[in-house]
Design an enzyme around this catalytic site. Structure first.
Site, PDB file in Angstrom:
ATOM      1  N   LYS A  22      -3.799 -15.725 -12.032  1.00  4.23           N
ATOM      2  CA  LYS A  22      -2.890 -14.692 -11.494  1.00  4.23           C
ATOM      3  C   LYS A  22      -2.699 -14.902  -9.987  1.00  4.23           C
ATOM      4  CE  LYS A  22      -4.701 -10.590 -10.181  1.00  4.23           C
ATOM      5  NZ  LYS A  22      -4.379 -10.117  -8.816  1.00  4.23           N
ATOM      6  N   ASN A  23      -3.827 -15.081  -9.273  1.00  8.90           N
ATOM      7  CA  ASN A  23      -3.723 -15.126  -7.812  1.00  8.90           C
ATOM      8  C   ASN A  23      -3.136 -16.437  -7.285  1.00  8.90           C
ATOM      9  OD1 ASN A  23      -4.612 -12.558  -7.693  1.00  8.90           O
ATOM     10  ND2 ASN A  23      -6.685 -13.032  -6.993  1.00  8.90           N
ATOM     11  N   ARG A  91       0.304  -4.890  -3.983  1.00  6.97           N
ATOM     12  CA  ARG A  91       0.040  -5.310  -2.616  1.00  6.97           C
ATOM     13  C   ARG A  91       0.428  -6.778  -2.368  1.00  6.97           C
ATOM     14  NH1 ARG A  91      -2.825  -7.254   0.866  1.00  6.97           N
ATOM     15  NH2 ARG A  91      -2.971  -6.197   2.866  1.00  6.97           N
ATOM     16  N   CYS A 115      -5.369   1.063  -0.480  1.00  7.13           N
ATOM     17  CA  CYS A 115      -5.802   0.363  -1.682  1.00  7.13           C
ATOM     18  C   CYS A 115      -7.218   0.828  -1.973  1.00  7.13           C
ATOM     19  CB  CYS A 115      -5.759  -1.133  -1.405  1.00  7.13           C
ATOM     20  SG  CYS A 115      -6.459  -2.114  -2.716  1.00  7.13           S
ATOM     21  N   ARG A 120      -6.560  -2.463   3.666  1.00 10.88           N
ATOM     22  CA  ARG A 120      -6.118  -3.861   3.564  1.00 10.88           C
ATOM     23  C   ARG A 120      -4.959  -4.107   4.531  1.00 10.88           C
ATOM     24  NH1 ARG A 120      -5.998  -5.547  -2.657  1.00 10.88           N
ATOM     25  NH2 ARG A 120      -5.880  -7.617  -1.739  1.00 10.88           N
ATOM     26  N   PRO A 121      -5.303  -4.372   5.797  1.00 16.37           N
ATOM     27  CA  PRO A 121      -4.264  -4.556   6.810  1.00 16.37           C
ATOM     28  C   PRO A 121      -3.504  -5.873   6.628  1.00 16.37           C
ATOM     29  CG  PRO A 121      -6.419  -5.020   7.742  1.00 16.37           C
ATOM     30  CD  PRO A 121      -6.654  -4.606   6.325  1.00 16.37           C
ATOM     31  N   VAL A 122      -2.376  -6.012   7.320  1.00 16.00           N
ATOM     32  CA  VAL A 122      -1.617  -7.279   7.281  1.00 16.00           C
ATOM     33  C   VAL A 122      -1.457  -7.853   8.685  1.00 16.00           C
ATOM     34  CG1 VAL A 122      -0.394  -6.861   5.108  1.00 16.00           C
ATOM     35  CG2 VAL A 122       0.607  -6.058   7.250  1.00 16.00           C
ATOM     36  N   ASP A 123      -2.311  -7.411   9.615  1.00 15.54           N
ATOM     37  CA  ASP A 123      -2.188  -7.863  11.007  1.00 15.54           C
ATOM     38  C   ASP A 123      -2.265  -9.386  11.137  1.00 15.54           C
ATOM     39  OD1 ASP A 123      -4.899  -7.293  10.129  1.00 15.54           O
ATOM     40  OD2 ASP A 123      -5.558  -7.840  12.146  1.00 15.54           O
ATOM     41  N   LEU A 124      -3.094 -10.031  10.316  1.00 17.04           N
ATOM     42  CA  LEU A 124      -3.245 -11.490  10.450  1.00 17.04           C
ATOM     43  C   LEU A 124      -1.996 -12.221   9.937  1.00 17.04           C
ATOM     44  CD1 LEU A 124      -6.973 -11.742   9.302  1.00 17.04           C
ATOM     45  CD2 LEU A 124      -6.124 -11.953  11.661  1.00 17.04           C
ATOM     46  N   ASP A 309     -13.965 -10.963  -5.992  1.00 12.22           N
ATOM     47  CA  ASP A 309     -13.284 -10.562  -7.232  1.00 12.22           C
ATOM     48  C   ASP A 309     -14.194 -10.659  -8.455  1.00 12.22           C
ATOM     49  OD1 ASP A 309     -11.042 -10.047  -5.785  1.00 12.22           O
ATOM     50  OD2 ASP A 309     -10.007 -11.900  -6.299  1.00 12.22           O
ATOM     51  N   ARG A 401      -3.120  -5.496 -15.176  1.00 14.06           N
ATOM     52  CA  ARG A 401      -2.510  -6.143 -13.995  1.00 14.06           C
ATOM     53  C   ARG A 401      -2.952  -7.598 -13.881  1.00 14.06           C
ATOM     54  NH1 ARG A 401      -3.065  -3.085  -8.563  1.00 14.06           N
ATOM     55  NH2 ARG A 401      -2.002  -5.030  -8.091  1.00 14.06           N
TER      56      ARG A 401
HETATM   57  N1  EPU Z   1      -7.650  -8.808   6.337  1.00 12.51           N
HETATM   58  C1  EPU Z   1      -7.389  -8.418   7.613  1.00 12.51           C
HETATM   59  N2  EPU Z   1      -6.114  -8.586   8.087  1.00 12.51           N
HETATM   60  C2  EPU Z   1      -5.127  -9.139   7.351  1.00 12.51           C
HETATM   61  C3  EPU Z   1      -5.414  -9.549   6.037  1.00 12.51           C
HETATM   62  C4  EPU Z   1      -6.691  -9.376   5.551  1.00 12.51           C
HETATM   63  O1  EPU Z   1      -8.257  -7.902   8.307  1.00 12.51           O
HETATM   64  O2  EPU Z   1      -4.000  -9.279   7.845  1.00 12.51           O
HETATM   65  C5  EPU Z   1      -9.019  -8.638   5.795  1.00 12.51           C
HETATM   66  C6  EPU Z   1      -9.078  -7.815   4.512  1.00 12.51           C
HETATM   67  O3  EPU Z   1      -9.104  -6.428   4.790  1.00 12.51           O
HETATM   68  C7  EPU Z   1     -10.347  -8.333   3.873  1.00 12.51           C
HETATM   69  C8  EPU Z   1     -10.348  -9.799   4.250  1.00 12.51           C
HETATM   70  O4  EPU Z   1      -9.485  -9.913   5.387  1.00 12.51           O
HETATM   71  O5  EPU Z   1     -11.474  -7.715   4.443  1.00 12.51           O
HETATM   72  C9  EPU Z   1      -9.868 -10.738   3.174  1.00 12.51           C
HETATM   73  O6  EPU Z   1      -8.638 -10.277   2.614  1.00 12.51           O
HETATM   74  P1  EPU Z   1      -7.520 -11.281   2.125  1.00 12.51           P
HETATM   75  O7  EPU Z   1      -6.350 -11.185   3.039  1.00 12.51           O
HETATM   76  O8  EPU Z   1      -8.103 -12.612   1.894  1.00 12.51           O
HETATM   77  O9  EPU Z   1      -7.086 -10.612   0.739  1.00 12.51           O
HETATM   78  P2  EPU Z   1      -5.678 -10.844   0.054  1.00 12.51           P
HETATM   79  O10 EPU Z   1      -5.166 -12.152   0.417  1.00 12.51           O
HETATM   80  O11 EPU Z   1      -4.831  -9.656   0.291  1.00 12.51           O
HETATM   81  C10 EPU Z   1      -6.547 -12.010  -2.112  1.00 12.51           C
HETATM   82  C11 EPU Z   1      -6.592 -11.711  -3.584  1.00 12.51           C
HETATM   83  C12 EPU Z   1      -7.588 -10.586  -3.838  1.00 12.51           C
HETATM   84  C13 EPU Z   1      -8.958 -11.034  -3.310  1.00 12.51           C
HETATM   85  C14 EPU Z   1      -8.864 -11.405  -1.834  1.00 12.51           C
HETATM   86  C15 EPU Z   1     -10.157 -11.963  -1.271  1.00 12.51           C
HETATM   87  C16 EPU Z   1      -4.378 -12.248  -4.358  1.00 12.51           C
HETATM   88  C17 EPU Z   1      -3.084 -11.784  -4.921  1.00 12.51           C
HETATM   89  N3  EPU Z   1      -5.269 -11.311  -4.038  1.00 12.51           N
HETATM   90  O12 EPU Z   1      -6.112 -10.807  -1.482  1.00 12.51           O
HETATM   91  O13 EPU Z   1      -7.642 -10.442  -5.255  1.00 12.51           O
HETATM   92  O14 EPU Z   1      -9.893  -9.999  -3.481  1.00 12.51           O
HETATM   93  O15 EPU Z   1      -7.836 -12.411  -1.654  1.00 12.51           O
HETATM   94  O16 EPU Z   1     -10.541 -13.107  -1.957  1.00 12.51           O
HETATM   95  O17 EPU Z   1      -4.599 -13.442  -4.229  1.00 12.51           O
HETATM   96  C18 EPU Z   1      -7.953  -9.309  -7.283  1.00 12.51           C
HETATM   97  O18 EPU Z   1      -7.456 -10.289  -7.864  1.00 12.51           O
HETATM   98  O19 EPU Z   1      -8.557  -8.388  -7.896  1.00 12.51           O
HETATM   99  C19 EPU Z   1      -7.834  -9.204  -5.824  1.00 12.51           C
HETATM  100  C20 EPU Z   1      -7.960  -8.061  -5.167  1.00 12.51           C
END
Ligand code: EPU
Length: 422
Positions: A22-23, A91, A115, A120-124, A309, A401
Site C-alpha cells: 500500500k505505502n 493523509r 491523526c 503529523r506535520p508537513v513542515d519538512l 507500522d 484502508r
Molecule cells: N514529520 C515531521 N514533519 C514532516 C513530516 C513528518 O516532523 O513534515 C515527523 C512525523 O510526525 C513522524 C516522523 O516525522 O514523527 C515520520 O513521519 P513520516 O513523514 O515518515 O510519515 P509519513 O511519510 O507521513 C509513512 C507511512 C506511515 C508510516 C510512516 C513512518 C505512507 C503512506 N505512510 O507516513 O504508514 O507510519 O511513514 O514509517 O507511506 C501506515 O501504513 O499505517 C502508516 C501510518
C-alpha cells in the site's frame, strides 16, 4: 459499517500470497502525474487508500482504469487543485503535492488534519519544496505552492525531530525529477517504499541515485515518459501475518515476500521464541509458533530498524508471551491507542511516555473492541485469534484502508472470522 467477528482459539495453517505494498503504491500512483503518457502499475492492492488515491487522480482529470490489481493511468491533461472532499479522507494524499508542482508549476492541496497516531506535520515536505524554489501560502485550510518559472535543484537536509520523513522524501524526490539542476536530499528516508518509487521514476526517465540510503541525488530532466512497473510486496502485511502465525499458527507459509525488507520483524519474532525460515530466494517464508517463549524489548526506528507500522501487531503478540516486554515508539510516541482496547481483553499493559510495558498473560478473553486506526485494528484481529470467546471488532473500515481481503486470507488459513454488516 462492517464489523469483524473473530471466534478465538482456532489454529491457522496453510499458504497465502502477500499483496503489493500500500505505502509503495500510493506515491507511485501520484507519480504518474509527472507524465502525460500511460503508466501501467501492477500489484496495486485493492484497499480503500489506493481507491482514494485513484479517485483524487480522476478528480484531477486523469484517465484511470483498474482491473485485477493493475492500474493504468494517463495524466495527459491534469488540474492543479486536489479536491478537499477527497484529500481530507487520507493523509497520504499530500504526496500529489510534489508531482503537481513539478508538472503544473502550481499545486493546491488541503492541509492534512489531525491523526489518531499523533501530530503529523508537513513542515519538512514544505521545507524541501521551498528549497527547490516553491513559494508557499496557506489560506482557508489549503496549502498553495507556486513555482511559475520552474523548480531549481538544491541541497537540503530533511531530518526532523523524529528522524527522516518517508512521504516528505517522496514529495521532494518527485518534484526534483523535473527541476533544473541537481538536488541532494540529506537525511532522506531509506524505506523500501522510497526505493520502489525511485525505481519507478528512473524507469520513467528520471536520474536518481542513492535511493534506499540517507543521501539521494536527483539530476533534473526535461520530461518523463510512460512506464510499466510492479509494486514491491507489502512488508507490513507480511509482518502482520508473521505475527498471526506466531500467535495462532501451526505452520504458515507466506509467498511473495522480500526477506531483505523483513529483517527487523523476523529478528523480533525469532527473539520472542518462534520459528521463521525463508527459502533460498528469500521470497517465501514459513512461520511456526515456538514452544519456549519470552518477552522482548522493541524500539521502533526508521528502516532498517523495527517499523512503527508493526508496533501494534507485535504488542498483540507480546501480550500473551510470558515475561515482560517493553515497546517504545520513537517515530509516533502517541501510537498506543490499541493498548486500551487490548486491556479490555485482559492484557496487562502500562503505557507511559512513549513506552508500553507489557506483562504477558496466559490468555486474553473476548470483548467488544473498537478499531482506532489501521495498524491498531490489525492488532485487535491478532489478539482475538487466540482469545477465548468471540471478539467483535467494530469500525472495520480502518483495516480495509490497508489490508487487502484480510478476512478472506484469514479464512483461507483456517481462522474463524465473519464480516458482519451492521
Ligand atoms: N514529520 C515531521 N514533519 C514532516 C513530516 C513528518 O516532523 O513534515 C515527523 C512525523 O510526525 C513522524 C516522523 O516525522 O514523527 C515520520 O513521519 P513520516 O513523514 O515518515 O510519515 P509519513 O511519510 O507521513 C509513512 C507511512 C506511515 C508510516 C510512516 C513512518 C505512507 C503512506 N505512510 O507516513 O504508514 O507510519 O511513514 O514509517 O507511506 C501506515 O501504513 O499505517 C502508516 C501510518
Amino acid at each position: 459499517m462492517d464489523k469483524l467477528v473473530v471466534h478465538g482459539g482456532s489454529v491457522i495453517k496453510g499458504v497465502i500470497n502477500i499483496s503489493g505494498s500500500k505505502n509503495a503504491s500510493l506515491p507511485i500512483l501520484a507519480a504518474s502525474i509527472l507524465t502525460g503518457e500511460d503508466c501501467i502499475i501492477r500489484r496495486v492492492p485493492d484497499v480503500s487508500d489506493t481507491n482514494y488515491m485513484i479517485q483524487i487522480l480522476s478528480a484531477l482529470g486523469a484517465d484511470v482504469e483498474r482491473s485485477s490489481g493493475t492500474v493504468r493511468i494517463c495524466c495527459a491533461d491534469i488540474a492543479d487543485e486536489a479536491p478537499y472532499e477527497l484529500v481530507r479522507r487520507m493523509r497520504a494524499s499530500i504526496c500529489v503535492m510534489g508531482p503537481l508542482l513539478a508538472r503544473k508549476g502550481r499545486a493546491v492541496v488541503s492541509l492534512p488534519g489531525g491523526c489518531v497516531i499523533g501530530d503529523r506535520p508537513v513542515d519538512l515536505h514544505l521545507k524541501g519544496l521551498q528549497a527547490l524554489g516553491a513559494k508557499v501560502e496557506f489560506e482557508g485550510g489549503n496549502i498553495t505552492l507556486t513555482a511559475p518559472d520552474g523548480l531549481r535543484g538544491a541541497e537540503m537536509d530533511l531530518r526532523g525531530e523524529n528522524g527522516p520523513t518517508v512521504l516528505g522524501t517522496d514529495n521532494v524526490m518527485m518534484a526534483a525529477t523535473l527541476a533544473d539542476g541537481i538536488t541532494v536530499i540529506e537525511s532522506a528516508a531509506a524505506e523500501p517504499e522510497v526505493l520502489d518509487l525511485a525505481n519507478f521514476l528512473n524507469a520513467m526517465g528520471a536520474k536518481i541515485s542513492g535511493a534506499g540510503t540517507r543521501r539521494i541525488v536527483i539530476e533534473g530532466v526535461k520530461e518523463l515518459h510512460g512506464v510499466e512497473h510492479t509494486v514491491i510486496p507489502d512488508r507490513i502485511e507480511a509482518g502482520t501475518f508473521m505475527a498471526a502465525a506466531a500467535l495462532a499458527g501451526e505452520g504458515v507459509t507466506l509467498n511473495r515476500v522480500n526477506r531483505d525488507h523483513l529483517k527487523a520483524i523476523t529478528a523480533a519474532i525469532i527473539k520472542s521464541g518462534h520459528k521463521v525460515e525463508f527459502n533460498e530466494a528469500g521470497n517465501s517464508c514459513f512461520i511456526e509458533r515456538g514452544e519456549t517463549l519470552q518477552g522482548v524489548d522493541l524500539t521502533t526506528a526508521p528502516f532498517p530498524g523495527y517499523p512503527t507500522d508493526m508496533q501494534a501487531q507485535m504488542t498483540a503478540l507480546l501480550v500473551t508471551t510470558p515475561g515482560i516486554s517493553v515497546i517504545r515508539d520513537t517515530i509516533f510516541p502517541q501510537r498506543f491507542m490499541h493498548c486500551a482496547e487490548l486491556k479490555r481483553m485482559g492484557a496487562d499493559i502500562r503505557v507511559d511516555n512513549g513506552n508500553a510495558i507489557v506483562s504477558g498473560v496466559r490468555r486474553l478473553s473476548a470483548a467488544p473492541v473498537m478499531a482506532s486506526d489501521l495498524r491498531a485494528s490489525a492488532a485487535l484481529v491478532l489478539a482475538a485469534l487466540n482469545a477465548s470467546g468471540s471478539t467483535e471488532i467494530s469500525r472495520l473500515y480502518h483495516i480495509d484502508r490497508g489490508y487487502e481481503h484480510i478476512d478472506e486470507k484469514l479464512l483461507m488459513l483456517g481462522a474463524k472470522v465473519e464480516r458482519v454488516q451492521v
